[in-house]
Motif scaffolding. Structure first.
Motif, PDB file in Angstrom:
ATOM      1  N   THR A  94       0.836  -1.201   0.000  1.00  0.00           N
ATOM      2  CA  THR A  94       0.000   0.000   0.000  1.00  0.00           C
ATOM      3  C   THR A  94       0.874   1.256   0.000  1.00  0.00           C
ATOM      4  O   THR A  94       1.806   1.359   0.804  1.00  0.00           O
ATOM      5  N   LEU A 115      -0.855  -8.276 -12.084  1.00  0.00           N
ATOM      6  CA  LEU A 115      -1.295  -6.875 -12.105  1.00  0.00           C
ATOM      7  C   LEU A 115      -2.647  -6.731 -11.424  1.00  0.00           C
ATOM      8  O   LEU A 115      -2.880  -5.778 -10.678  1.00  0.00           O
ATOM      9  N   LYS A 116      -3.509  -7.695 -11.685  1.00  0.00           N
ATOM     10  CA  LYS A 116      -4.838  -7.648 -11.077  1.00  0.00           C
ATOM     11  C   LYS A 116      -4.722  -7.799  -9.552  1.00  0.00           C
ATOM     12  O   LYS A 116      -5.302  -7.020  -8.779  1.00  0.00           O
ATOM     13  N   SER A 119      -2.687  -4.637  -7.991  1.00  0.00           N
ATOM     14  CA  SER A 119      -3.365  -3.337  -8.045  1.00  0.00           C
ATOM     15  C   SER A 119      -4.455  -3.259  -6.978  1.00  0.00           C
ATOM     16  O   SER A 119      -4.760  -2.183  -6.457  1.00  0.00           O
ATOM     17  N   LYS A 122      -3.599  -1.512  -3.631  1.00  0.00           N
ATOM     18  CA  LYS A 122      -3.470  -0.042  -3.637  1.00  0.00           C
ATOM     19  C   LYS A 122      -2.031   0.502  -3.496  1.00  0.00           C
ATOM     20  O   LYS A 122      -1.738   1.309  -2.606  1.00  0.00           O
ATOM     21  N   SER A 125       2.064   3.371  -7.178  1.00  0.00           N
ATOM     22  CA  SER A 125       2.169   3.169  -8.634  1.00  0.00           C
ATOM     23  C   SER A 125       2.567   1.718  -8.870  1.00  0.00           C
ATOM     24  O   SER A 125       3.105   1.063  -7.972  1.00  0.00           O
ATOM     25  N   LEU A 126       2.282   1.234 -10.077  1.00  0.00           N
ATOM     26  CA  LEU A 126       2.553  -0.173 -10.406  1.00  0.00           C
ATOM     27  C   LEU A 126       3.037  -0.250 -11.846  1.00  0.00           C
ATOM     28  O   LEU A 126       2.302   0.080 -12.768  1.00  0.00           O
ATOM     29  N   LYS A 127       4.312  -0.655 -12.006  1.00  0.00           N
ATOM     30  CA  LYS A 127       4.871  -0.767 -13.355  1.00  0.00           C
ATOM     31  C   LYS A 127       5.442  -2.163 -13.562  1.00  0.00           C
ATOM     32  O   LYS A 127       5.642  -2.911 -12.596  1.00  0.00           O
ATOM     33  N   THR A 128       5.738  -2.464 -14.821  1.00  0.00           N
ATOM     34  CA  THR A 128       6.204  -3.806 -15.152  1.00  0.00           C
ATOM     35  C   THR A 128       7.497  -3.754 -15.963  1.00  0.00           C
ATOM     36  O   THR A 128       7.712  -2.847 -16.779  1.00  0.00           O
TER      37      THR A 128
END
Ligand code: PRP
Length: 182
Positions: A94, A115-116, A119, A122, A125-128
């Motif tokens: 979080t 990703l699901k 995310s 919370k 940010s979320l990058k790959t």
């Protein structure tokens, strides 16, 4: 370079090419997160452990490394099966800036699942980031950092395996069809 192992068809990405690209990706990530000043890196076991070890050591920004393990039940040469979480993170994510690191994106099923799942926790940010992805027209997935696009063949080396072998080869090579269809 030493002669290829007898089970390998051809060299796809040399050790030098991998190391050069890892350095470039690390510089790009370090630039992008410079102002943010922190990064929570999640390596996806087992495949990502070698790429992550090299990548993380080239970063010039503060970062924490954690791991998740997933497994695809019923995975074959033509299908990736159903994704299951087999080991979770040590800490909540979080409000953290998260980067998911994968060795390969093939069908995209694993990364879509991750990703699901992530995310929903919370993060700020979320990058790959993936070292390689297979060349597939149908693949529609968010990849923020990518090393190489490769043909749709079975590859091993630099973390990638066949029946848990060949992961520690320093290069990426195509496996002979006779090996995985035997
Ligand atoms: C591999 C790889 C990715 C996934 C990609 O893992 O490390 O996690 O497959 O495939 P997909 O895009 O079709 O989902 P695997 O399940 O083989 O486990 P491993 O990392 O332990 O080898």
């Amino acid at each position: 370079m030493a002669k290829l192992h007898k089970d390998l068809q051809r060299l796809l990405i040399s050790e030098e090419a991998i190391q050069g690209r890892v350095q470039e990706i690390a510089e790009e990530i370090s630039r992008d997160y410079d102002e943010i000043g922190s990064l929570y890196i999640i390596g996806i076991l087992k495949g990502a452990f070698i790429f992550l070890a090299d990548l993380a050591r080239e970063l010039s920004i503060p970062h924490v490394v954690d791991f998740m393990a997933v497994s695809s039940y019923g995975k074959t040469a033509s299908s990736s099966g159903e994704v299951r979480l087999v080991m979770d993170l040590r800490e909540p994510i979080t409000d953290k800036h998260v980067l998911v690191v994968e060795d390969i994106v093939d069908s995209g099923q694993t990364l879509n699942y991750l990703l699901k799942t992530l995310s929903g926790r919370k993060p700020a940010s979320l990058k790959t980031c993936a070292l390689v992805r297979k060349e597939r027209e149908s693949l529609d997935i968010q990849l923020d950092y990518l090393g190489f696009t490769i043909p749709d063949v079975w590859v091993v080396g630099y973390g990638l395996d066949f029946a848990d072998t060949y992961r520690t080869l320093p290069y990426i090579a195509e496996l002979k069809k006779t090996v995985y269809s035997a």
